[in-house]
Each structure stands twice: as structure tokens, then as C-alpha cells.
Design a protein around this motif. Structure first.
Motif, PDB file in Angstrom:
ATOM      1  N   CYS A 233       7.118 -41.821 -13.920  1.00 24.00           N
ATOM      2  CA  CYS A 233       6.358 -42.485 -12.840  1.00 24.00           C
ATOM      3  C   CYS A 233       5.517 -43.665 -13.513  1.00 24.00           C
ATOM      4  O   CYS A 233       5.055 -44.719 -12.565  1.00 24.00           O
ATOM      5  N   THR A 234       5.050 -43.958 -14.569  1.00 23.86           N
ATOM      6  CA  THR A 234       4.393 -44.907 -15.211  1.00 23.86           C
ATOM      7  C   THR A 234       5.394 -46.212 -15.086  1.00 23.86           C
ATOM      8  O   THR A 234       4.667 -47.087 -14.836  1.00 23.86           O
ATOM      9  N   ALA A 235       6.533 -45.771 -15.443  1.00 32.42           N
ATOM     10  CA  ALA A 235       7.152 -47.096 -15.666  1.00 32.42           C
ATOM     11  C   ALA A 235       7.641 -47.579 -14.254  1.00 32.42           C
ATOM     12  O   ALA A 235       7.734 -48.824 -14.134  1.00 32.42           O
ATOM     13  N   LEU A 236       7.659 -46.624 -12.937  1.00 32.47           N
ATOM     14  CA  LEU A 236       8.141 -47.362 -11.810  1.00 32.47           C
ATOM     15  C   LEU A 236       6.781 -47.540 -10.965  1.00 32.47           C
ATOM     16  O   LEU A 236       7.017 -48.672 -10.426  1.00 32.47           O
ATOM     17  N   LEU A 237       5.550 -47.075 -11.249  1.00 36.27           N
ATOM     18  CA  LEU A 237       4.332 -47.319 -10.404  1.00 36.27           C
ATOM     19  C   LEU A 237       3.263 -47.897 -11.251  1.00 36.27           C
ATOM     20  O   LEU A 237       2.338 -48.417 -10.657  1.00 36.27           O
ATOM     21  N   GLY A 238       3.268 -47.705 -12.623  1.00 37.26           N
ATOM     22  CA  GLY A 238       2.205 -48.238 -13.444  1.00 37.26           C
ATOM     23  C   GLY A 238       1.357 -47.145 -13.700  1.00 37.26           C
ATOM     24  O   GLY A 238       1.241 -45.852 -13.325  1.00 37.26           O
ATOM     25  N   ALA A 239       0.623 -47.247 -14.973  1.00 36.14           N
ATOM     26  CA  ALA A 239      -0.058 -46.197 -15.544  1.00 36.14           C
ATOM     27  C   ALA A 239      -1.290 -45.936 -14.627  1.00 36.14           C
ATOM     28  O   ALA A 239      -1.914 -44.665 -15.050  1.00 36.14           O
ATOM     29  N   ASN A 240      -1.913 -46.805 -13.917  1.00 39.70           N
ATOM     30  CA  ASN A 240      -3.254 -46.618 -13.212  1.00 39.70           C
ATOM     31  C   ASN A 240      -2.817 -46.045 -11.864  1.00 39.70           C
ATOM     32  O   ASN A 240      -3.973 -45.921 -11.047  1.00 39.70           O
ATOM     33  N   HIS A 241      -1.545 -45.915 -11.496  1.00 45.29           N
ATOM     34  CA  HIS A 241      -1.235 -45.372 -10.059  1.00 45.29           C
ATOM     35  C   HIS A 241      -1.903 -43.911 -10.009  1.00 45.29           C
ATOM     36  O   HIS A 241      -1.941 -43.272 -10.958  1.00 45.29           O
ATOM     37  N   PRO A 242      -2.329 -43.678  -8.994  1.00 49.30           N
ATOM     38  CA  PRO A 242      -2.855 -42.336  -8.699  1.00 49.30           C
ATOM     39  C   PRO A 242      -2.046 -41.079  -9.037  1.00 49.30           C
ATOM     40  O   PRO A 242      -2.117 -40.067  -9.583  1.00 49.30           O
ATOM     41  N   SER A 244       0.387 -41.211 -11.294  1.00 47.17           N
ATOM     42  CA  SER A 244       0.502 -41.271 -12.765  1.00 47.17           C
ATOM     43  C   SER A 244      -0.772 -40.716 -13.433  1.00 47.17           C
ATOM     44  O   SER A 244      -0.754 -39.895 -14.182  1.00 47.17           O
ATOM     45  N   VAL A 245      -1.874 -41.029 -12.726  1.00 48.43           N
ATOM     46  CA  VAL A 245      -3.247 -40.417 -13.246  1.00 48.43           C
ATOM     47  C   VAL A 245      -3.430 -38.846 -13.099  1.00 48.43           C
ATOM     48  O   VAL A 245      -3.715 -37.964 -13.802  1.00 48.43           O
ATOM     49  N   THR A 246      -2.684 -38.705 -11.977  1.00 46.07           N
ATOM     50  CA  THR A 246      -2.640 -36.929 -11.579  1.00 46.07           C
ATOM     51  C   THR A 246      -1.728 -36.316 -12.608  1.00 46.07           C
ATOM     52  O   THR A 246      -2.180 -35.241 -13.198  1.00 46.07           O
ATOM     53  N   LEU A 247      -0.793 -36.752 -12.926  1.00 48.45           N
ATOM     54  CA  LEU A 247       0.081 -36.054 -13.903  1.00 48.45           C
ATOM     55  C   LEU A 247      -0.194 -36.182 -15.264  1.00 48.45           C
ATOM     56  O   LEU A 247      -0.241 -35.182 -16.303  1.00 48.45           O
ATOM     57  N   ARG A 248      -0.867 -37.304 -15.615  1.00 48.37           N
ATOM     58  CA  ARG A 248      -1.679 -37.391 -16.986  1.00 48.37           C
ATOM     59  C   ARG A 248      -2.711 -36.319 -17.074  1.00 48.37           C
ATOM     60  O   ARG A 248      -2.911 -35.512 -18.272  1.00 48.37           O
ATOM     61  N   GLY A 249      -3.421 -36.104 -15.983  1.00 50.35           N
ATOM     62  CA  GLY A 249      -4.583 -35.034 -16.061  1.00 50.35           C
ATOM     63  C   GLY A 249      -3.696 -33.520 -16.187  1.00 50.35           C
ATOM     64  O   GLY A 249      -4.253 -32.719 -16.929  1.00 50.35           O
ATOM     65  N   PRO A 260       2.744 -42.066 -22.331  1.00 48.66           N
ATOM     66  CA  PRO A 260       3.574 -42.318 -21.035  1.00 48.66           C
ATOM     67  C   PRO A 260       4.734 -43.174 -21.467  1.00 48.66           C
ATOM     68  O   PRO A 260       5.816 -43.495 -20.684  1.00 48.66           O
ATOM     69  N   GLY A 261       4.761 -43.857 -22.586  1.00 45.74           N
ATOM     70  CA  GLY A 261       5.687 -44.736 -23.102  1.00 45.74           C
ATOM     71  C   GLY A 261       6.882 -44.106 -23.423  1.00 45.74           C
ATOM     72  O   GLY A 261       7.775 -44.837 -24.252  1.00 45.74           O
TER      73      GLY A 261
END
Length: 264
Positions: A233-242, A244-249, A260-261
Motif C-alpha cells: 500500500c505504501t509503495a502504491l499510494l504513499g506512506a501518508n495515504h489514509p 497506509s496510516v490505517t494499516l500501520r496503526g 513499510p519499505g
């Protein structure tokens, strides 16, 4: 991949608003072009979560399409389906469900039971049943759409994967997380057999499978799935995409806040 509050934020698109480009005979092209412009504007309103404006404009488009093209014209049904979509996003299920049922019945009659546009309408109705809390109807209709899309489009087509994810979400809503995990696991296997880099479809499937496993109290199995979903998700949409943020949480809450990298 933003979703309404009642929907999982990374569940995949609710259902695609159809093409705003109307087609038809040259005699009607002027009418269709004018209506297409308004339909496209309404679709853009939905994309910006301006659902009330979209619904108001789409009511006008449906009325004019019906008057000038006929109630069963494919473009009238596109506009009516989009109106049903907008009403569903607004949570107005008492209005959305009858309209989407009408669109489906008309497409079945005009286009046939397994025409791609008919399957789109059936999928839309299934999702709306689920969001409206009519779980039994949602499970049955989602299962039917999945069977048809596998037969018509193949198991790994993006539309088929969206429907398979929808079926899993309906089974979760029905209290059958184990059955949902089975659906998602099989869909993910099919999706991963398609050559090429990860797609949003695989992110959606992997993330929701991880969540199913968490619900089933299997965090050790869920963690690598959510970590891979976060990386993709980070690679496709960026680390700050909602998303990506949801998954990180979610990973942080189970002690899996991975880089994420990281490679997998």
C-alpha cells in the motif's frame, strides 16, 4: 479507496460509478452528449464526497434521460444506477435499494442476465444490501455475482476480486469470519497468480484476510499479511495515504509496526 463510515476503509471500491461517456445513434448524440456532461459532473461530485449535490444532479439527468431516450435506454440505466450509488453513499437505503433493484431488473430484461453491465448492477445491489444491514440478502446476492463473474471474467479479474472481497465482508457481517477467511484466501491465491507487481486488489484482499485472522484470534498469522499489505500500500499510494496510516496503526496494535519499505 476511501469508504463511508459503515465500510471497512481498505475494503476496496464500494462499486464503480459507470462510464460518463454515453453512446448511441447519431440522431440522439446531441442529447446524449449534454446528458453525459452532467452525469460526469455528478460522478465527480461523488468522488469528492459531495453526495447531496450528486444526487440532486443525477435526479435531473435520470428525468431527462427518461423523457428523451426512454426508461430502458442503457444510458438512462447508467444514470439511474449512479443515482442509486449516490443515495447508498448517503445512507439513504430506503431510496437506494428500490432504485438499484429496478436498474438490475431492467438490465436483466434489456441486456441479459450475464451482460457485464447487468453484473455491475447486481454487485451494486449486493453491496447496498450489506451496507443497509440486510446481511442474508447480501450474502446470497454476493455469492451469485461471484459465481457469474468467475464464469464470465475469470477468477482473477479485478471486478471478480472486488466481488469476492464483497462476499467475504458480507460473511463477516453475518458472523462467519472463518468462511470469510476461506473466500479471501482463495481469492488472494488467484490474484497472486497474475504476473506483474502488486496491485490495490491484492492489498485489499491481504489486508482483509489479516483482519479476519485477527478476529479469529490468530495474530501470528495475521501479522505478516498486514505487514505485506502495508508495504504494498505504501509503495502504491504513499506512506501518508489514509489506507497506509490505517494499516500501520493496526500493525502497531499487534506489535508489528514494521518498516513499510521492508522487502518480503
Amino acid at each position: 479507496m476511501a469508504q463511508p463510515e459503515s465500510e471497512d476503509p481498505i475494503a476496496g471500491s464500494l462499486f464503480a460509478l459507470e462510464s460518463a461517456v454515453f453512446t448511441g445513434s447519431s440522431a440522439a448524440n446531441g442529447v446524449r452528449d449534454a446528458l453525459a456532461t452532467r452525469n460526469a459532473l455528478a460522478v465527480a461530485y461523488c468522488g469528492g464526497e459531495r453526495y447531496t449535490e450528486a444526487a440532486d444532479l443525477l435526479r435531473e439527468v435520470v428525468e431527462h434521460c427518461t423523457e428523451r431516450l426512454g426508461s430502458d435506454d442503457p444510458d438512462t440505466l447508467v444514470a439511474a444506477g449512479n443515482l442509486g450509488v449516490a443515495l447508498a453513499w448517503m445512507g439513504r437505503f430506503d431510496d437506494a435499494l428500490p432504485l438499484l433493484s429496478h436498474v438490475l431488473a431492467a438490465r436483466e430484461r434489456v441486456l441479459g442476465d450475464e451482460h457485464l453491465d447487468t453484473l455491475t448492477a447486481r454487485d451494486a445491489l449486493a453491496v447496498t444490501y450489506r451496507l443497509a444491514g440486510q446481511v442474508a440478502a447480501a450474502v446470497g446476492l454476493h455469492a451469485h455475482v461471484v459465481e457469474q463473474r468467475i464464469r464470465v471474467l475469470g477468477p482473477a479479474h479485478p471486478h471478480t476480486l472486488t466481488s469476492r472481497c464483497g462476499l467475504a465482508l458480507a460473511r463477516i457481517a453475518a458472523g462467519s469470519a472463518g468462511a470469510a477467511a476461506t473466500v479471501l484466501s482463495a481469492a488472494l491465491v488467484d490474484a497472486e497468480e497474475v504476473p506483474g507487481p502488486p496491485t490495490l486488489a491484492t492489498v485489499v484482499l491481504r489486508a482483509n484476510l489479516g483482519r479476519c485472522l485477527l478476529h479469529l484470534e490468530r495474530p501470528a498469522s495475521a501479522q505478516p499479511l498486514l505487514a505485506r499489505a502495508l508495504a504494498d500500500c505504501t509503495a502504491l499510494l504513499g506512506a501518508n495515504h489514509p489506507d497506509s496510516v490505517t494499516l500501520r496503526g493496526e500493525l502497531a496494535r499487534i506489535g508489528g509496526n514494521l518498516d513499510p519499505g521492508a522487502s518480503f
